[in-house]
Structures are given as structure tokens and as C-alpha cells.
Write an enzyme that holds these catalytic residues in place. Sequence first.
Site, short mmCIF file in Angstrom:
data_model
loop_
_atom_site.label_atom_id
_atom_site.label_comp_id
_atom_site.label_asym_id
_atom_site.label_seq_id
_atom_site.Cartn_x
_atom_site.Cartn_y
_atom_site.Cartn_z
N GLY A 48 0.81 -1.22 0.00
CA GLY A 48 0.00 0.00 0.00
C GLY A 48 0.84 1.26 0.00
N ARG A 69 1.18 -5.78 -5.03
CA ARG A 69 1.22 -6.66 -3.86
C ARG A 69 1.69 -8.09 -4.18
NH1 ARG A 69 -0.56 -4.56 0.82
NH2 ARG A 69 -2.05 -2.84 0.80
N ASP A 98 5.55 -7.81 5.43
CA ASP A 98 5.65 -8.93 4.49
C ASP A 98 6.66 -8.65 3.37
OD1 ASP A 98 3.96 -10.91 5.59
OD2 ASP A 98 2.23 -9.72 5.02
N LYS A 104 8.21 0.76 5.42
CA LYS A 104 7.09 1.58 4.95
C LYS A 104 5.77 0.98 5.39
CE LYS A 104 4.52 0.05 2.48
NZ LYS A 104 3.55 -0.70 1.64
N THR A 105 4.89 1.72 5.94
CA THR A 105 3.46 1.40 6.05
C THR A 105 2.78 2.44 6.92
OG1 THR A 105 1.74 -0.13 6.77
CG2 THR A 105 3.81 -0.35 7.94
N ASP A 119 0.28 1.88 8.51
CA ASP A 119 -0.29 1.16 9.66
C ASP A 119 0.56 1.28 10.93
OD1 ASP A 119 -2.06 0.45 7.74
OD2 ASP A 119 -1.82 -1.71 7.96
N TYR A 177 -25.55 14.52 15.47
CA TYR A 177 -25.09 13.23 14.93
C TYR A 177 -24.00 12.59 15.78
CZ TYR A 177 -27.25 14.65 10.50
OH TYR A 177 -28.14 15.05 9.53
N MET A 206 -8.06 3.29 8.73
CA MET A 206 -7.23 2.21 8.20
C MET A 206 -6.24 1.70 9.23
SD MET A 206 -5.89 2.41 4.31
CE MET A 206 -6.93 1.79 3.01
N GLU A 224 -7.66 8.17 1.68
CA GLU A 224 -7.45 9.62 1.72
C GLU A 224 -6.08 9.99 2.29
OE1 GLU A 224 -9.91 7.93 2.95
OE2 GLU A 224 -11.83 8.86 2.53
P1 FBP Z 1 0.73 -1.96 3.68
O1 FBP Z 1 0.72 -2.88 4.85
O2 FBP Z 1 1.15 -2.59 2.41
O3 FBP Z 1 1.51 -0.72 3.96
O4 FBP Z 1 -0.77 -1.45 3.41
C1 FBP Z 1 -1.59 -1.12 4.48
C2 FBP Z 1 -2.97 -0.70 4.07
O5 FBP Z 1 -3.01 0.67 3.76
C3 FBP Z 1 -3.96 -1.05 5.18
O6 FBP Z 1 -4.08 -0.01 6.09
C4 FBP Z 1 -5.20 -1.39 4.41
O7 FBP Z 1 -6.01 -2.32 5.08
C5 FBP Z 1 -4.67 -2.01 3.15
O8 FBP Z 1 -3.42 -1.42 2.92
C6 FBP Z 1 -5.57 -1.80 1.96
O9 FBP Z 1 -5.05 -2.49 0.88
P2 FBP Z 1 -5.39 -2.24 -0.64
O10 FBP Z 1 -4.58 -1.07 -1.06
O11 FBP Z 1 -4.92 -3.47 -1.31
O12 FBP Z 1 -6.84 -1.98 -0.74
#
Ligand code: FBP
Length: 551
Positions: free
Chosen positions: A81, A145, A176, A202-203, A205, A243, A250, A425
Site C-alpha cells: 500500500g 502486492r 511482508d 514503509k506502512t 499502519d 449526529y 485504516m 485519503e
Molecule cells: P501496507 O501494509 O502494504 O503498507 O498497506 C496497508 C494498508 O493501507 C492497510 O491499512 C489497508 O487495510 C490495506 O493497505 C488496503 O489495501 P489495498 O490497497 O490493497 O486496498
Amino acid sequence: MKEISPLQKKRLEYKPSLPKILEENISNLEIEKKAKTSSIADETELKEKFPNTFGAPIVNFKKSSKKETKPLKVGVVFSGGQAPGGHNVISGLFDALKKLNSKSELFGYLNGPSGVVDCKYLDLTKELVDSFRNLGGFDLIGSGRTKIETDEQLEKSLTCAKDLNLDGIVIIGGDDSNTNAAILAEYFKKNNISTKVIGVPKTIDGDLKSDEVEMSFGFDTACRVYSELIGNIAKDALSAKKYYHFIRLMGRSASHIALECALKTHPNIVLIAEEVLQKKKTLKTVTNKIADIIEKRSENNKNYGTILVPEGLIEFIPEFKVLITELNKLLATNEKTEIELNKLKSGDDKIKYIKQILSKESNASFEHLPKAIQEQLLLDRDPHGNVKVSQIETEKLLIETVKKELKNRGFKGKFNALSHFFGYEGRSGMPTNFDANYCYSLGFVAALLINEGLTGYMSCIGNLKEAPKNWTPKGVPITSLMHLETRHAKKKPVIKKALVEADSKSFKFLKENREKWALEDLYIYPGSIQYFGDKEITDSIPISLKLNNFK
Ligand code: FBP
């Protein structure tokens, strides 16, 4: 020339800050070896799987006498991602390679690891690299991926690296992908090819971290984008007072993003998936807790609020964990169930079919879910065989269960809920100064590790809480972050995902404050990312990074 925004134009001119030791001549740097490493678990098995690369030492850099450096040829790839700052890893790598020797060359593998296997690449010229400096996205070369794991893929990657006469490959990816980098490094070494393989953390997350890897890049920018939006929503809620906003964020497994955004915005409720699992909270318990807070707020005439939901939550709720594990197994690529399921056209037929083969326990959890969620749970798995949590609308599920619960309680207040999902986003936003500087430095370190002939290492920077000049570049053996995990019913060496820890200072801070945040409206409005002005706002770092300790 393509039209770009005024801010993009300005950002192209930004000069990222580097750690002091990388600011001047980098040709005279040499490595300093620290103690040899082991793995976080399963040492014997990992030693066997990585006989040529296991146990290497962590390395730092120090000045030495000037060295001549030969031109280097390096390939770089984005894997997984998007995360803000990726282009700066490339520009840092490019600049460092040219500083080491102006004849060095950089190639960009196209569209992720499949480019490494199929030998699809682009010559990264200065002109190209210059047009992506400090900008978001991975679109300079694209990402993907694909996992490099079969003998055929490894062999093809090796042939390409040999044909290009590469000194190194830099894999910019998450846990991974960095595991893949370690596998490729071992394979190249075993086959006596001199191409080195270096990973970059990188991520968005934030789950690729350890004592040595303080933070993955992209997390800071993504959290700031989401927090700006959460703050805006809180302001809207407070203004209109009508609301409840259920906001899913994510983060495939770990709840680091939800936690960081909560620290930045002080929502009324934030769910932390790791806590839900640890305390074995069922969907009913989670629902009840939310309903309790809504009732209490209503007693004070507050029928509005903000609730943060990590996207990984569903997999951490015990009854769904069992269900999802079973579904992942049944729907793994090429399994009979997956093939049969794909033959069925309508969602109803798919649901009916799966109900016949699920265990009694899983069926009980599946049956109570709304149809939309049932269908989302049956969608294609990701390349690792996992359910794609980004496509499961957990926030809508919670709205439904809370609504029912309040009705059962005879709730007299108002409950109008809106759902949001903040994910894509934030993944390609223009990197903050922190991410721009961090990524540029990571690119430099990757070049230096290749220049030193190291392989199977991750490019890392320590001391990130400090100003960039005090950052400490280093190389960390990827195998030191690994252990064995069961994937597709087989034990596989992988980097262990870093989840939110119950005793981390950031989580403790949340626990100490959340009751107050639930009832009083102590929202914080972070506003948009700032690139110009006071350093306090342009060069801030993630709150969880500030709070937590590293070696
Ligand atoms: P990475 O672990 O490859 O950095 O991606 C994380 C992520 O952004 C998650 O937060 C999310 O669940 C997922 O990718 C979404 O994947 P895709 O881009 O395949 O829809």
C-alpha cells in the site's frame, strides 16, 4: 508540462533535513559493527532457513578517511500500500548514489514486486526524480502486492538482477515485503550473486517497528490527514449537536492509527482492537460499552459525538476471529470452496452455500451479521490469504448493533449516526516535513548499506524524537525481526507485526484520559498539515513516538 498546484511547486523546492553525519561527504563513512543479532523467536529454525544471512550485527556509521567509490547500479521497488514519503526514499537514494559516484545509476522496477520478477523497469533520471521530490503517492514507478516466493519467481528475479548487473535492490515495503527482502537476500547469497538486498520500513499502519525500528514512514502524514478530518467532524458535531459520527480508520491489523488519531483529537470513544482481544470483549460487550456512553451523554443533553473504530477490529473480536480464520482457510486461493463460491452469481447464493459448510460455532456468529457484512466477508482474499478488512464496514455494523441495543434499553434520547471511512485519503498525501526528512534519510542509508556490501538489512534511523541533525542512521538485519508464523497451514518465517502494547506509554495515556473524553467535549482540532511557518507546527512528530521509549 503537466500542470501542478502552487503548493506542489513549493514542495518540489523543499530541501529535506538529514542526520548530521549524512550532511557532508558520505564517501568517507564506514560502518561500525555492533553485537551480532538473533531473531525475536525460533532461532534454530530461522538459522536453518537463512544460513547465509542470519545473525549479522546491527551497524552504525562513522567517519573514516576518504574512500574511492565505484559507480553503483541499484534497482528500487515499491511494495504494498502507498505511504506518504515513498518518493523521498527514491530521491534520497538517487542523491546518495550520485554523491558516492556521479556515474551511479538507479532503476525503478515498475508496478511493485512483479516488476522485479518480470524485469520491467524504468531508468530513473535526475529530471524524473526531481519532478517527484516531497510529493505523495507511489506513481513515479507504481506499486503492487505480488509476493516473491516461488522458486520460479526467485530465479527470474535473480536473472533480471544479473542482466542489469545490479549492485543492489531496495525494497520499500511493510512487514511482508521486508520478509520478502530477507528471502531474496538469502537466495542471492546462496546462488553467489553479488546483488545486495536492502529493505525500507514503509506502512501507514505503523505496525513495522521494534526497539531498533522506531517507526515506519507514512504513519505521521496519514495520521495527520485523518486527524484533521476527525477534528473537523468533531467541530461539526459540536455545532449541529445532532449526529454520532462512527469513523473507521485504516490499519489492517494493529490499531496504531486509531490510537495516534485519538491522542491528537480526543474523541468520545476510540476502540483499540488489541484491547478488545486481550479482554476477550464480544461484539455484545463492545456494543454495550458504546451504548452506555451514549446514554450517559444523553443525560447531559449531548446526543452527538465522535467514535473511532480501527478497521482491523472485526478480526480481534473473539467470535469473529474464529469465523474469519475459518473463512480464510476455506477461501484460500485455489481451495475447492473458493472455486465453488466464485461459480455462484448472487450474494444470497454465496451466503447460503457458505452457511452449509461453516462449523456450528462460526455459523452462529455469521448468522447474526447484516447481509452486507456477510457479503463483504466473502470477498476475495488478499495475496496473504487474509480477508480485506478495508472492505468490511465495521462502523456500519456497530451503528446497527448500538441502535438495536439502545432500542432494547428503551433509550429516550436521540441517536442519529453517520458513518465514515478514512483510509485511502491518507495514504498518498503530500508528506509532512517529518516524513519527507525521514524518507530522504532512509534513502541515503539504503545507498550506504549497499555501498558497504551489506545484504538482508533494513535501512533504519534511530533517535527520531530528536531534530533530524541528531538522528542516527543504522542498518538492522531483517532476520532479527523475524519469527515463525503459521500461514496457509505451514510454518513460515515472517517479521512479527508490532501491535499496540497494553503497557506502552501511549496506550496508558489514552486509558488515563478516555473517561473524561467520553463525557466532556474535550475535542482537539489539529487542522491541516503545515509546511511553512513555525517549526512547532511544521516539524512536529507523532504523539505516540514522543511518548514511547526506545533503546
Ligand atoms: P501496507 O501494509 O502494504 O503498507 O498497506 C496497508 C494498508 O493501507 C492497510 O491499512 C489497508 O487495510 C490495506 O493497505 C488496503 O489495501 P489495498 O490497497 O490493497 O486496498
